[in-house]
Design an enzyme around this catalytic site. Structure first.
Site, PDB file in Angstrom:
ATOM      1  N   ARG A 123     -12.460  -4.072 -10.484  1.00  0.00           N
ATOM      2  CA  ARG A 123     -12.589  -5.434  -9.989  1.00  0.00           C
ATOM      3  C   ARG A 123     -13.610  -5.466  -8.851  1.00  0.00           C
ATOM      4  O   ARG A 123     -13.935  -4.436  -8.257  1.00  0.00           O
ATOM      5  CB  ARG A 123     -11.250  -6.010  -9.542  1.00  0.00           C
ATOM      6  CG  ARG A 123     -10.693  -5.487  -8.227  1.00  0.00           C
ATOM      7  CD  ARG A 123      -9.411  -6.248  -7.903  1.00  0.00           C
ATOM      8  NE  ARG A 123      -8.771  -5.804  -6.673  1.00  0.00           N
ATOM      9  CZ  ARG A 123      -8.952  -6.382  -5.481  1.00  0.00           C
ATOM     10  NH1 ARG A 123      -9.813  -7.392  -5.359  1.00  0.00           N
ATOM     11  NH2 ARG A 123      -8.301  -5.945  -4.419  1.00  0.00           N
ATOM     12  N   ASP A 175      -5.553  -1.301  -8.440  1.00  0.00           N
ATOM     13  CA  ASP A 175      -6.591  -0.796  -7.517  1.00  0.00           C
ATOM     14  C   ASP A 175      -6.366   0.667  -7.166  1.00  0.00           C
ATOM     15  O   ASP A 175      -6.472   1.062  -6.007  1.00  0.00           O
ATOM     16  CB  ASP A 175      -6.597  -1.621  -6.229  1.00  0.00           C
ATOM     17  CG  ASP A 175      -6.962  -3.075  -6.464  1.00  0.00           C
ATOM     18  OD1 ASP A 175      -7.336  -3.419  -7.593  1.00  0.00           O
ATOM     19  OD2 ASP A 175      -6.870  -3.866  -5.506  1.00  0.00           O
ATOM     20  N   GLN A 207       0.838  -1.195   0.000  1.00  0.00           N
ATOM     21  CA  GLN A 207       0.000   0.000   0.000  1.00  0.00           C
ATOM     22  C   GLN A 207       0.876   1.248   0.000  1.00  0.00           C
ATOM     23  O   GLN A 207       1.750   1.405   0.861  1.00  0.00           O
ATOM     24  CB  GLN A 207      -0.935   0.010   1.212  1.00  0.00           C
ATOM     25  CG  GLN A 207      -2.129  -0.912   1.084  1.00  0.00           C
ATOM     26  CD  GLN A 207      -1.813  -2.359   1.358  1.00  0.00           C
ATOM     27  OE1 GLN A 207      -0.731  -2.673   1.826  1.00  0.00           O
ATOM     28  NE2 GLN A 207      -2.741  -3.246   1.049  1.00  0.00           N
TER      29      GLN A 207
END
Length: 349
Positions: free
Chosen positions: A265, A205, A161
């Site tokens: 997604r 993402d 992240q």
């Protein structure tokens, strides 16, 4: 010698232009059907919020502060009137947090190519990694780049992240801002948000969360996903149930870049994402959408497109649950009414 007759002919044109410009900046943008050819700029936003309370931040010492966080700290607790924090050009290497106790902050930069907030951190905790965090209602940012420069090599490990911005409040708007990272760039966590003319870059993402957000005329730039099998997605929207009123809506703008990417997604069973009138380059994979890493069914996913164009918009091989919306179905998503923006946005297009 100047031709006085030609000068006199120019005067009506100059007057007409001045009148038109005055009408533009004095009108409530959005209520008169303005098109995307117009631009929401810093003077207009400053006029709309109607305040003379300004704190200047200059990294070279020509303001009240050299640190953005120090300027945020100077905003009174429980602030109830707009405060402008004018951040002059420069690279500000710091983490910045606007806490919930300090609403009505307008963070005004000198342009996303000139004013930068930069940090470098990867973590297994999205929030901890974030360069910028806003948890205060009624926040505006203009003309600033938010960057997480964590090395790409780190971003593909278990501590991957590397969030550029964490947005966790209602009534938040970003105009002409940039968001840069590799993985999990923009954590659009919760609340109603508006992004206008922004640039968002990433590979995996890189727009994710449970926000209820409109992205108008934004550029989405894809960095190549380094894994052997492409699983990178522009969005990972995490709507939990049919009763949860959240979702990401992209109106106009474009998706382009390097390598391949999915539009979204299935982060949650009721994930809701709409791309409308958007240009897709060949970087958008033919399937368009993926349910990678999601074990549940796809019957409740709302992964949809409306009137998109470009080589990546071909419909023939789309994922079986992907929706091609009709004009009537798309109507509820096509303007700022999706986020009740007329009630709180200072300006929109």
């Amino acid at each position: 010698m100047a031709d006085s007759s030609s000068n006199s002919l120019c005067k009506p044109i100059h007057i007409a232009f001045a009148i038109a410009f005055a009408l533009l900046i004095s009108s409530p943008i959005g209520s008169y059907g303005f098109t995307a050819q117009n631009v929401i700029n810093s003077p207009l936003l400053t006029k709309k919020i109607a305040t003379n309370r300004t704190i200047k931040v200059d990294i070279n010492g020509n303001g009240e502060f050299t640190s953005i966080q120090a300027a945020v700290d100077a905003v009174p607790e429980g602030n109830s009137q707009w405060m402008i924090i004018h951040v002059r050009k420069g690279i500000y290497r710091e983490k910045v947090h606007v806490p919930s106790s300090k609403p009505y902050v307008f963070l005004r930069g000198n342009g996303k190519g000139r004013t930068h907030i930069v940090w470098s951190q990867s973590s297994n905790d999205n929030i901890e990694s974030a360069t910028f965090k806003v948890e205060a209602k009624h926040f505006i940012a203009f003309g600033i780049s938010f960057k997480n420069e964590a090395p790409t090599g780190v971003a593909y490990t278990s501590q991957n992240q590397s969030v550029a911005a964490f947005v966790a409040a209602d009534n938040v708007a970003f105009y002409h801002c940039g968001f840069y990272s590799t993985h999990n760039t923009l954590f659009d966590y919760k609340g109603r948000h508006y992004y206008d003319g922004c640039y968002i870059q990433g590979s995996i993402d890189f727009i994710f969360g449970r926000g209820k957000s409109v992205f108008h005329n934004c550029e989405i730039f894809v960095i190549d996903d380094k894994r052997l099998t492409v699983r990178g997605s522009v969005t990972a929207q995490n709507r939990k149930s049919a009763d949860e009123n959240s979702g990401f809506v992209f109106i106009r703008g474009k998706v382009y870049g390097i390598g391949g990417v999915y539009l979204g997604r299935a982060k949650g069973a009721f994930s809701r994402v709409v791309f409308a009138k958007t240009y897709f380059s060949m970087t958008v994979l033919p399937a368009g959408w993926t349910n990678w890493s999601y074990a549940g069914g796809t019957e409740n996913l709302y992964h949809s497109e409306y009137d998109c164009h470009g080589p990546g918009a071909e419909k023939g091989n789309r994922a079986p649950w992907a929706k091609q919306l009709t004009e009537k179905e798309a109507a509820q998503f096509m303007d700022i009414s999706f986020i009740e923006g007329a009630d709180w946005l200072p300006a929109w297009l």
